[in-house]
Design an enzyme around this catalytic site. Sequence first.
Site, PDB file in Angstrom:
ATOM      1  N   HIS A 105      21.364 -12.642  36.407  1.00  0.00           N
ATOM      2  CA  HIS A 105      21.105 -12.077  35.072  1.00  0.00           C
ATOM      3  C   HIS A 105      20.279 -13.025  34.188  1.00  0.00           C
ATOM      4  CE1 HIS A 105      23.978  -9.412  36.627  1.00  0.00           C
ATOM      5  NE2 HIS A 105      25.079  -9.963  36.167  1.00  0.00           N
ATOM      6  N   ASP A 132      20.180  -5.831  40.160  1.00  0.00           N
ATOM      7  CA  ASP A 132      20.746  -6.669  39.118  1.00  0.00           C
ATOM      8  C   ASP A 132      20.901  -5.734  37.923  1.00  0.00           C
ATOM      9  OD1 ASP A 132      21.040  -8.189  36.798  1.00  0.00           O
ATOM     10  OD2 ASP A 132      20.065  -9.912  37.718  1.00  0.00           O
ATOM     11  N   HIS A 133      22.136  -5.443  37.537  1.00  0.00           N
ATOM     12  CA  HIS A 133      22.307  -4.362  36.561  1.00  0.00           C
ATOM     13  C   HIS A 133      21.696  -4.707  35.199  1.00  0.00           C
ATOM     14  CE1 HIS A 133      25.859  -6.620  35.158  1.00  0.00           C
ATOM     15  NE2 HIS A 133      25.777  -5.917  34.061  1.00  0.00           N
TER      16      HIS A 133
HETATM   17  C1  BG6 Z   1      28.574  -9.184  36.214  1.00  0.00           C
HETATM   18  C2  BG6 Z   1      29.453 -10.391  36.356  1.00  0.00           C
HETATM   19  O1  BG6 Z   1      27.489  -9.258  37.098  1.00  0.00           O
HETATM   20  O2  BG6 Z   1      28.085  -9.127  34.879  1.00  0.00           O
HETATM   21  C3  BG6 Z   1      30.609 -10.305  35.381  1.00  0.00           C
HETATM   22  O3  BG6 Z   1      29.948 -10.449  37.681  1.00  0.00           O
HETATM   23  C4  BG6 Z   1      30.097 -10.145  33.980  1.00  0.00           C
HETATM   24  O4  BG6 Z   1      31.439 -11.458  35.477  1.00  0.00           O
HETATM   25  C5  BG6 Z   1      29.108  -8.987  33.914  1.00  0.00           C
HETATM   26  O5  BG6 Z   1      31.211  -9.872  33.149  1.00  0.00           O
HETATM   27  C6  BG6 Z   1      28.438  -8.930  32.561  1.00  0.00           C
HETATM   28  O6  BG6 Z   1      27.712  -7.747  32.462  1.00  0.00           O
HETATM   29  P1  BG6 Z   1      27.457  -7.067  31.060  1.00  0.00           P
HETATM   30  O7  BG6 Z   1      26.561  -5.907  31.376  1.00  0.00           O
HETATM   31  O8  BG6 Z   1      28.807  -6.654  30.526  1.00  0.00           O
HETATM   32  O9  BG6 Z   1      26.818  -8.102  30.209  1.00  0.00           O
END
Ligand code: BG6
Length: 509
Positions: free
Chosen positions: A257, A194-195
Amino acid sequence: MPATLPANSEAPAEFAGKVAGPCVFVLFGASGDLTKRKLIPALFNLVKAKLLPDTFAVVGVSVDDLDVEGFRKQVSEFLPTNDSAALDWLRSRLFYERGDFGDPNTFAKLRDRLADIDAEAHTEGNYLFYMATAPKFFASIVQQLGRAGLSTQDNGRWRRIVIEKPFGTDLESARALNRNIKSVLQENQIYRIDHYLGKETVQNIMVFRFDNAIFEPIWNRRYIDHVQITNAETVGVERRGAYFDSAGTLRDMVPNHVMQLLSLTAMESPVSFSADAVRNEQAKVLHSLQPLNSEDVLENSVRGQYGDGIICDERVPRYRSEPGVNPESRTETFVALKLNIDNWRWAGVPFYFRTGKRLAQRHTEIAIQFKRMPFELFRNAPFHKGHTNTLVIQIQPVEGISLSFGAKIPGPVLRVGSVDMSFEYSKYFGADAYTGYEVLLYDCMIGDATLFQRADMVEAGWTVIDPVLDVWKALPPRKFPNYASGTWGPVESDHLLEADNRQWRKIEP
Ligand code: BG6
């Protein structure tokens, strides 16, 4: 314990000796967007930080008709050219295998290629398989790896796989995917990524909470009134209309997230910083989330879809006109929810969150709203608004922490205003050039799963949102689009808090 990366390209002394061990990084989906935007740049940063061993190689796998030179050229095109030594180091370790993920022959060729690399580059049979592919390939790639004998760990060799999100589309499919991959792999070989856990400020939630004695005693229902999590994006669905239209914001953002942010904020202190100690505590919180029945869903959830509007002075189209999106789509691009946690620490403290696309600002934060004082001594002072203390953990774009409190406005007459104490990462530590994937990739290589989701955590996240999916499916939205691009979402999102005599924190531009 996950790695902490150095703040610049020079590996400082404390990193000496922490270079990852020998391994081959096998990248399924080697010519995709994620590879280009995040994975290869993150590997490049790890090279610059001197955290990768000389006994390292990357094998890209995809259906694209490329050879090794073609792959090396493609990769070099999206890397900065300011460090030619690092670029040459990485380029010379890149290999490519063309093949269809459904074809057993691809995996037989891959096995031979990996054996050759092991012999030449001394990578010792340690393989990290990264699925940067469409989710429909996750299970079949794992099965094929199993059949080709590539998932077996023996003689001290390790084999790990990294699975991107979305992990399933509901509880049942997530369970099925877990069953499927666990028929081939042990849980400790699976890294569900989960990034958000690669973000410095997200990792800092634990340091902030458990390395400072002053916050923990007040981090509970006696002092905290409620918690607000905002995750706002200004972008629309960009080039992902087709995927997004079948997923929607609830699936796309919440079980992953948002649940990570919530569990790190609400968890108990782990007994150690080991992967399972931390994840056990996160899992406990997720299991303590009060299940929503149909009535709760109707009362405590809000969905929205953006119409056209103005963002950063530019007119942007409605969701239904985006490429790949059904012109009559009922897919939500905004979600607000109120959740309660059934445990001693949090009983009676609602957690509200909102997340959406095409909102007024790009802004992610966790706001801890403390209770009002029991007696307002200065209630008659000019400007006194009966303020409350708010601690805000800012995740992006500004990364930092701030605490608001009341202060006397200088002057002969007693006046009271609200002021902030704030800390910003970039001011203390300088700009961060990392993609957020460096720490995650490095942790996979050193076998630290702290920042990755376990099967039970993923399933707990889906358990919470499954009832919402069911009710929303049974009762399709009646008036989409219901918010203009460039606003803070549908008015019902404000009503959700107003019903409890609260309101969303005003986020200043
Ligand atoms: C991704 C979603 O996991 O996270 C995207 O699939 C979203 O739709 C993105 O835009 C948001 O990531 P960050 O790091 O830009 O908040």
